[in-house]
Design an enzyme around this catalytic site. Structure first.
Site, PDB file in Angstrom:
ATOM      1  N   TYR A 125       0.802  -1.214   0.000  1.00  0.00           N
ATOM      2  CA  TYR A 125       0.000   0.000   0.000  1.00  0.00           C
ATOM      3  C   TYR A 125       0.838   1.270   0.000  1.00  0.00           C
ATOM      4  O   TYR A 125       0.295   2.364  -0.069  1.00  0.00           O
ATOM      5  CB  TYR A 125      -0.880  -0.007   1.256  1.00  0.00           C
ATOM      6  CG  TYR A 125      -2.326   0.316   0.993  1.00  0.00           C
ATOM      7  CD1 TYR A 125      -3.180  -0.640   0.459  1.00  0.00           C
ATOM      8  CD2 TYR A 125      -2.846   1.560   1.297  1.00  0.00           C
ATOM      9  CE1 TYR A 125      -4.502  -0.362   0.223  1.00  0.00           C
ATOM     10  CE2 TYR A 125      -4.175   1.853   1.075  1.00  0.00           C
ATOM     11  CZ  TYR A 125      -5.001   0.887   0.547  1.00  0.00           C
ATOM     12  OH  TYR A 125      -6.324   1.170   0.327  1.00  0.00           O
ATOM     13  N   LYS A 177      -0.346 -14.543   2.499  1.00  0.00           N
ATOM     14  CA  LYS A 177      -0.161 -15.213   1.208  1.00  0.00           C
ATOM     15  C   LYS A 177       1.304 -15.669   1.160  1.00  0.00           C
ATOM     16  O   LYS A 177       2.024 -15.425   0.178  1.00  0.00           O
ATOM     17  CB  LYS A 177      -0.497 -14.228   0.070  1.00  0.00           C
ATOM     18  CG  LYS A 177      -0.530 -14.823  -1.315  1.00  0.00           C
ATOM     19  CD  LYS A 177      -1.783 -15.619  -1.616  1.00  0.00           C
ATOM     20  CE  LYS A 177      -1.696 -16.306  -2.962  1.00  0.00           C
ATOM     21  NZ  LYS A 177      -2.847 -17.178  -3.254  1.00  0.00           N
ATOM     22  N   ASP A 212      -6.842 -15.971  -0.136  1.00  0.00           N
ATOM     23  CA  ASP A 212      -7.893 -16.381  -1.083  1.00  0.00           C
ATOM     24  C   ASP A 212      -8.871 -17.356  -0.439  1.00  0.00           C
ATOM     25  O   ASP A 212     -10.093 -17.238  -0.582  1.00  0.00           O
ATOM     26  CB  ASP A 212      -7.301 -16.942  -2.388  1.00  0.00           C
ATOM     27  CG  ASP A 212      -6.054 -17.793  -2.176  1.00  0.00           C
ATOM     28  OD1 ASP A 212      -5.462 -17.708  -1.091  1.00  0.00           O
ATOM     29  OD2 ASP A 212      -5.683 -18.537  -3.100  1.00  0.00           O
ATOM     30  N   ASP A 236      -7.469  -4.124   3.672  1.00  0.00           N
ATOM     31  CA  ASP A 236      -8.337  -3.167   2.985  1.00  0.00           C
ATOM     32  C   ASP A 236      -9.502  -3.908   2.326  1.00  0.00           C
ATOM     33  O   ASP A 236     -10.672  -3.528   2.465  1.00  0.00           O
ATOM     34  CB  ASP A 236      -7.482  -2.453   1.922  1.00  0.00           C
ATOM     35  CG  ASP A 236      -8.229  -1.355   1.215  1.00  0.00           C
ATOM     36  OD1 ASP A 236      -9.006  -0.658   1.883  1.00  0.00           O
ATOM     37  OD2 ASP A 236      -8.026  -1.186   0.002  1.00  0.00           O
TER      38      ASP A 236
END
Ligand code: NAI
Length: 343
Positions: A125, A177, A212, A236
């Site tokens: 970000y 992840k 995911d 987010d």
């Protein structure tokens, strides 16, 4: 005699002034002991003093270390940088706390009570991006750099564990992840297990899930989660997903918390499409004010505010248009204030 608490108030842009007025009415009815210092930012700051983040506003927050703010408009593409992001950076507000709780039963998902804790300053970000030209294409390749630090991860994780324990939660789930971004999100995951083993293993359970799979599980069975803790970009996205489980942005509060300051706001933006019409739902900002009351060690007032919101929408059935009702902001606020005074 209760001690007065200095706090900065930024009405914000679009529907900001309308929902801030409603929130102040509720806080007044509760007798919340805030001494407000009114300041501007966003478009309001540009109009008042030609600056989306005026020095007086920064000085005020430096002094009070506490702010309640309406949404701030940010031009897309060109124009000035987001005042929200600048505020987070300026005051090192590293923890973004977004609780999501069902208030109106009978929606697609009932009895949701989740907390998302998002790292607010690092990760993908940070906006370190550039293009690489090839031949006559100046934008042939786009590159972005994500940065996570052990120190930044640990302070966020410590906040998350402490908050979860203080709220009587049972489990913290680390969302990552690390199978693909082994360094960037692996560092965060390792820091979580390391900190938990050192400090929290007797107080709260930990597990982890890949982002995911987490998104799928939240839709299939959100009740399996309790507190979700994750890096900036995943947080987010997940916090909006979780807001969707409880009826959308009108019900989603957020807190930006650092060591030296805390800023409370609704998750939604300035809603230019309905600004000035007097129909905005102030609930998200009201719930943010409840978080602010807890942060300033006034949990009884926070509980009274939440109960009054519950009573207004579920018993009195006074609801704004976004919740399928026909009350405008003023009528909703009147009903809420009556509940607070009589409750
Ligand atoms: P938005 O959240 O302002 O609006 C999205 C949709 O939700 C609109 O249809 C709006 O009418 C509705 N909505 C939002 N809040 C509502 C409420 N309280 N009651 C009833 N309906 C509500 O998102 P959008 O349109 O993408 O952004 C508008 C501006 O807000 C942009 O300049 C953006 O940068 C800024 N923004 C600021 C934020 C902040 O200050 N924390 C957060 C998100 C966006």
């Amino acid at each position: 005699m209760s001690t007065r608490i200095p706090a900065t108030l930024i009405a914000g842009d679009g529907i900001g002034p309308e929902i801030v007025e409603s929130t102040l009415a509720a806080l007044d009815a509760l007798g919340a002991p805030y001494d407000w210092d009114h300041q501007t930012a966003g478009l309001g700051g540009v109009q008042a003093v030609g600056d989306p983040l005026p020095a007086a506003t920064l000085d005020s927050i430096r002094r009070t270390r506490l702010a309640l703010k309406g949404p701030l408009e940010t031009p897309s593409g060109g124009g000035f940088r987001s005042s929200n992001v600048r505020l987070r950076e300026e005051f090192q507000l590293y923890a973004n706390l977004r609780p999501a709780r069902t208030i109106i039963p009978g929606g697609r998902f009932d009895d949701i009570d989740l907390i998302v804790v998002r790292e607010n300053l690092e990760g993908l970000y940070i906006g370190h991006e550039h293009y690489v030209p090839i031949g006559n294409d100046p934008r042939a390749v786009a590159m972005a750099t994500g940065v996570n630090t052990r120190m930044g991860s640990l302070r966020l994780l410590e906040f998350a564990f402490e908050h979860a324990i203080a709220q009587g939660r049972k489990k913290v789930t680390i969302v990552h992840k690390a199978n693909i971004m082994k360094a960037l999100t692996g560092l965060f995951l390792d820091a979580a297990y390391d900190l938990h083993a050192r400090k929290y293993k007797d107080q709260i359970a930990i597990d982890s899930v890949i982002i995911d799979a987490c998104a799928m599980k939240l839709v299939l069975n959100p009740w399996q989660f309790d507190v979700l803790v994750t890096t900036n970009l995943f947080g987010d996205i997940l916090s909006d997903l979780v807001a969707g489980l409880v009826g959308g942005l009108g019900m989603a509060p957020g807190a930006n918390i650092g060591t030296d300051a805390a800023i409370f706001e609704a998750v939604h933006g300035s809603a230019p499409d309905i600004a000035g019409k007097g129909i905005a739902n102030p609930t998200a900002l009201l719930l943010a004010a409840a978080l602010m009351l807890e942060h300033t060690k006034l949990p009884d007032l926070a509980a009274r505010l939440r109960n009054a919101i519950d009573g207004t929408v579920n018993i009195d059935k006074v609801r704004t248009g976004d919740l399928g009702g026909n009350a405008n902001t003023e009528a909703f606020t009147k009903a809420l204030v009556a509940r607070i005074r009589n409750g």
